[in-house]
Design a protein around this motif. Structure first.
Motif, short mmCIF file in Angstrom:
data_model
loop_
_atom_site.label_atom_id
_atom_site.label_comp_id
_atom_site.label_asym_id
_atom_site.label_seq_id
_atom_site.Cartn_x
_atom_site.Cartn_y
_atom_site.Cartn_z
N GLY A 1 0.78 -1.22 0.00
CA GLY A 1 0.00 0.00 0.00
C GLY A 1 0.81 1.27 0.00
O GLY A 1 0.30 2.34 -0.34
N TRP A 2 2.11 1.19 0.36
CA TRP A 2 2.89 2.43 0.43
C TRP A 2 4.34 2.28 -0.05
O TRP A 2 5.02 3.26 -0.30
N LEU A 3 4.79 1.04 -0.19
CA LEU A 3 6.19 0.82 -0.60
C LEU A 3 6.20 -0.07 -1.83
O LEU A 3 6.13 0.40 -2.95
N TRP A 4 6.29 -1.37 -1.63
CA TRP A 4 6.15 -2.36 -2.69
C TRP A 4 5.81 -3.69 -2.04
O TRP A 4 6.03 -3.88 -0.85
N PRO A 5 5.24 -4.62 -2.80
CA PRO A 5 4.86 -5.91 -2.20
C PRO A 5 6.07 -6.68 -1.69
O PRO A 5 7.19 -6.50 -2.17
N SER A 6 5.82 -7.54 -0.72
CA SER A 6 6.87 -8.39 -0.15
C SER A 6 6.51 -9.84 -0.44
O SER A 6 5.82 -10.49 0.37
N PRO A 7 6.96 -10.39 -1.56
CA PRO A 7 6.61 -11.77 -1.92
C PRO A 7 7.10 -12.76 -0.86
O PRO A 7 8.14 -12.57 -0.24
N GLY A 8 6.34 -13.81 -0.68
CA GLY A 8 6.78 -14.85 0.24
C GLY A 8 6.26 -14.71 1.64
O GLY A 8 6.46 -15.58 2.48
N GLY A 9 5.60 -13.58 1.93
CA GLY A 9 5.03 -13.42 3.26
C GLY A 9 6.05 -13.05 4.31
O GLY A 9 7.21 -12.72 4.02
N LEU A 10 5.62 -13.16 5.56
CA LEU A 10 6.42 -12.71 6.69
C LEU A 10 6.20 -13.66 7.86
O LEU A 10 5.07 -13.95 8.23
N GLU A 11 7.29 -14.15 8.44
CA GLU A 11 7.20 -15.00 9.62
C GLU A 11 7.22 -14.11 10.85
O GLU A 11 8.21 -13.43 11.12
N LYS A 12 6.14 -14.15 11.60
CA LYS A 12 5.91 -13.19 12.68
C LYS A 12 6.59 -13.60 13.97
O LYS A 12 5.96 -13.85 14.99
N THR A 13 7.91 -13.66 13.92
CA THR A 13 8.70 -14.00 15.10
C THR A 13 10.14 -13.60 14.87
O THR A 13 10.61 -13.55 13.72
N VAL A 14 10.85 -13.28 15.94
CA VAL A 14 12.27 -12.96 15.83
C VAL A 14 13.01 -14.18 15.28
O VAL A 14 12.81 -15.31 15.74
N GLY A 15 13.83 -13.94 14.26
CA GLY A 15 14.54 -15.01 13.59
C GLY A 15 13.81 -15.56 12.39
O GLY A 15 14.37 -16.37 11.63
N GLY A 16 12.56 -15.13 12.20
CA GLY A 16 11.78 -15.59 11.06
C GLY A 16 12.17 -14.89 9.77
O GLY A 16 12.93 -13.92 9.76
N ALA A 17 11.62 -15.39 8.67
CA ALA A 17 11.90 -14.80 7.37
C ALA A 17 11.16 -13.49 7.21
O ALA A 17 9.96 -13.40 7.49
N GLY A 18 11.89 -12.47 6.77
CA GLY A 18 11.30 -11.16 6.52
C GLY A 18 11.26 -10.87 5.03
O GLY A 18 11.56 -11.73 4.20
N PRO A 19 10.91 -9.64 4.64
CA PRO A 19 10.79 -9.29 3.24
C PRO A 19 12.12 -9.38 2.48
O PRO A 19 13.18 -9.08 3.04
N MET A 20 12.05 -9.82 1.24
CA MET A 20 13.17 -9.76 0.30
C MET A 20 14.42 -10.45 0.85
O MET A 20 15.54 -9.96 0.70
N GLY A 21 14.24 -11.58 1.52
CA GLY A 21 15.38 -12.35 2.00
C GLY A 21 15.95 -11.87 3.31
O GLY A 21 17.02 -12.34 3.72
#
Length: 244
Positions: free
Chosen positions: A30-50
């Protein structure tokens, strides 16, 4: 030259901490760009763009970090606190390493950050919680000239409107776009309609071509890839014709 950088941007956002946290984590389209692959909602999880999530404390603190060869890293951090009247205070920190012409790259990154966070604020205020149909449009090589972004502003009718004013732009294939000018400075323009935001980037000032992004919020826009492609193609044709 290789050198670390740190950009800090603080601003009041017209929306709750929950809405700001959603924008920073799941509402990027909505304001930046999409983040393919989703987001793991925990410390150490996978975030946007690797990247890797390095802080997760909803709705107050989120951070992610990306690392690469030759000492490269890029880290984004959002600290959010509640303000009276349903508003929030956002402290955004972008840090990392730049290669080459450090001063020019830092200037560009700092100015982009201010524009992005303003756009986040517009998203939270007017389109909170929605996913967007997104298109990234790059101008032709001719739009890298020093005067290119002024030509874009003139074609949009910005000079007669100014920040806070209204513009009407005829776009072949889309019709007339009636919009509020929500952001205006020498390098960036933001337009907002009832169901979309259009962001224009004068990257010719930083050695690249003029670009823009399309964020469509009509019901189901995030799922209607065809509609997003039509909008992106229409604006691409508009830019190509402008610099033909």
């Amino acid at each position: 030259m290789v050198k670390d950088f740190k950009i800090v941007h603080e601003s009041e956002i017209d929306g709750t901490p929950d809405a700001v946290f959603f924008a920073a984590t799941e509402g990027n389209s909505g304001w930046l760009w999409p983040s393919p692959g989703g987001l793991e909602k925990t410390v150490g999880g996978a975030g946007p763009m690797g990247s890797t999530v390095t802080a997760w404390d909803p709705p107050h603190h989120y951070a992610s970090r990306m690392e690469g060869p030759n000492g490269f890293y890029n880290e984004l951090e959002f600290e959010i606190s509640q303000r009276p009247g349903g508003k929030s205070w956002l402290r955004y920190v972008h840090s990392g390493v730049l290669f080459g012409d450090w001063e020019k790259q830092y200037d560009g990154a700092a100015k982009h950050s201010a524009f992005y966070i303003h756009t986040l604020g517009q998203y939270v205020k007017y389109f909170a919680g929605k996913q967007a149909g997104f298109a990234d449009v790059q101008g032709p090589a001719a739009s890298s000239s020093p005067e290119a972004f002024e030509a874009v502003k003139a074609a949009l009718g910005i000079h007669g409107a100014g920040a806070g004013g209204h513009v009407s732009v005829a776009i072949a294939g889309l019709g007339t776009v009636d919009a509020v000018v929500d952001y205006l400075d020498p390098n960036f323009v933001g337009l907002r309609t009832e169901d979309a935001m259009y962001r224009f980037f004068g990257r010719n000032a930083f050695g690249a071509v003029v670009g823009m992004t399309v964020h469509l919020f009509a019901d189901g826009a995030d799922a209607e890839a065809a509609g997003t492609e039509v909008a992106g193609a229409a604006w691409s044709a508009w830019l190509n014709k402008l610099f033909a």
